[in-house]
Write an enzyme that holds these catalytic residues in place. Structure first.
Site, PDB file in Angstrom:
ATOM      1  N   LYS A 147      -1.394   4.147 -12.265  1.00 32.81           N
ATOM      2  CA  LYS A 147      -1.913   4.354 -11.090  1.00 32.81           C
ATOM      3  C   LYS A 147      -2.862   3.104 -10.666  1.00 32.81           C
ATOM      4  O   LYS A 147      -3.025   2.543  -9.882  1.00 32.81           O
ATOM      5  CB  LYS A 147      -2.690   5.719 -10.755  1.00 32.81           C
ATOM      6  CG  LYS A 147      -1.517   7.012 -10.603  1.00 32.81           C
ATOM      7  CD  LYS A 147      -2.150   8.255 -11.025  1.00 32.81           C
ATOM      8  CE  LYS A 147      -2.571   8.740  -9.453  1.00 32.81           C
ATOM      9  NZ  LYS A 147      -3.015   9.964  -9.611  1.00 32.81           N
ATOM     10  N   ASP A 148      -3.590   2.856 -11.815  1.00 32.00           N
ATOM     11  CA  ASP A 148      -4.765   1.783 -11.769  1.00 32.00           C
ATOM     12  C   ASP A 148      -3.969   0.265 -11.377  1.00 32.00           C
ATOM     13  O   ASP A 148      -4.373  -0.497 -10.507  1.00 32.00           O
ATOM     14  CB  ASP A 148      -5.457   1.767 -12.992  1.00 32.00           C
ATOM     15  CG  ASP A 148      -6.541   2.936 -13.030  1.00 32.00           C
ATOM     16  OD1 ASP A 148      -6.477   3.691 -12.076  1.00 32.00           O
ATOM     17  OD2 ASP A 148      -7.139   2.951 -14.025  1.00 32.00           O
ATOM     18  N   GLU A 168       0.714  -1.303  -0.044  1.00 26.74           N
ATOM     19  CA  GLU A 168       0.168  -0.210   0.026  1.00 26.74           C
ATOM     20  C   GLU A 168       0.679   1.227  -0.058  1.00 26.74           C
ATOM     21  O   GLU A 168       0.575   2.327  -0.461  1.00 26.74           O
ATOM     22  CB  GLU A 168      -1.060   0.096   1.248  1.00 26.74           C
ATOM     23  CG  GLU A 168      -2.044   1.175   1.027  1.00 26.74           C
ATOM     24  CD  GLU A 168      -2.982   0.972   0.301  1.00 26.74           C
ATOM     25  OE1 GLU A 168      -3.081   1.715  -0.878  1.00 26.74           O
ATOM     26  OE2 GLU A 168      -3.692  -0.044   0.133  1.00 26.74           O
ATOM     27  N   GLU A 198      -1.548  16.619 -15.890  1.00 26.92           N
ATOM     28  CA  GLU A 198      -2.938  16.357 -16.694  1.00 26.92           C
ATOM     29  C   GLU A 198      -3.191  14.973 -16.683  1.00 26.92           C
ATOM     30  O   GLU A 198      -2.326  14.153 -16.237  1.00 26.92           O
ATOM     31  CB  GLU A 198      -2.397  16.689 -18.342  1.00 26.92           C
ATOM     32  CG  GLU A 198      -1.187  16.048 -18.934  1.00 26.92           C
ATOM     33  CD  GLU A 198      -0.901  16.553 -20.166  1.00 26.92           C
ATOM     34  OE1 GLU A 198      -1.057  15.467 -20.991  1.00 26.92           O
ATOM     35  OE2 GLU A 198      -0.369  17.655 -20.222  1.00 26.92           O
ATOM     36  N   LEU A 199      -4.236  14.802 -17.152  1.00 21.98           N
ATOM     37  CA  LEU A 199      -4.861  13.275 -16.998  1.00 21.98           C
ATOM     38  C   LEU A 199      -4.335  12.674 -18.281  1.00 21.98           C
ATOM     39  O   LEU A 199      -4.958  12.624 -19.300  1.00 21.98           O
ATOM     40  CB  LEU A 199      -6.469  13.211 -17.083  1.00 21.98           C
ATOM     41  CG  LEU A 199      -6.997  13.782 -15.877  1.00 21.98           C
ATOM     42  CD1 LEU A 199      -8.485  13.947 -15.835  1.00 21.98           C
ATOM     43  CD2 LEU A 199      -6.626  13.008 -14.651  1.00 21.98           C
TER      44      LEU A 199
END
Length: 117
Positions: A90-91, A65, A81-82
């Site tokens: 991240k996913d 974690e 920015e995305l």
């Protein structure tokens, strides 16, 4: 490496743990779950080997974690920015935590359920 630098690295690591506990809700959740598991293990009278497994699972979960949180911070630092690759990174890190959490629950059930029933 000098002794001073060596021991300072432990201080930095302790600061990282403190930051994670202060700022990451999921780590606090895992810490509370770990405390509950340790109490249940104490009352269930786990064997030496079972305790080793439980300790490894708890440490692995909290460490993973923390790695996930570190990856999220680095990605956020690199790009505001995305970006699709940033989202994927991240996913995937979050997915690794989920896989380990699910495996930990299954292993915990394998250890505890026979003792309770």
């Amino acid at each position: 490496m000098t002794a001073r630098r060596f021991f300072r690295s432990f201080w930095f690591a302790a600061q990282g743990i403190g930051t994670a506990l202060k700022r990451e809700q999921n780590i606090r959740f895992h810490l509370i779950a770990a405390i509950i598991v340790v109490i249940a293990g104490w009352f269930t009278v786990l064997s030496y080997t079972e305790w080793l497994v439980v300790i490894l699972l708890i440490a692995g979960m909290i460490a993973l974690e923390m790695v996930n949180s570190a990856i999220e911070r680095v990605v956020d630092l690199v790009t505001a920015e995305l970006h699709p690759l940033a989202k994927q990174a991240k996913d995937m890190a979050a997915g690794a935590v989920l896989v380990f959490a699910a495996a930990s629950v299954i292993i915990g059930l394998i250890i505890f359920l026979p003792k309770w029933f």
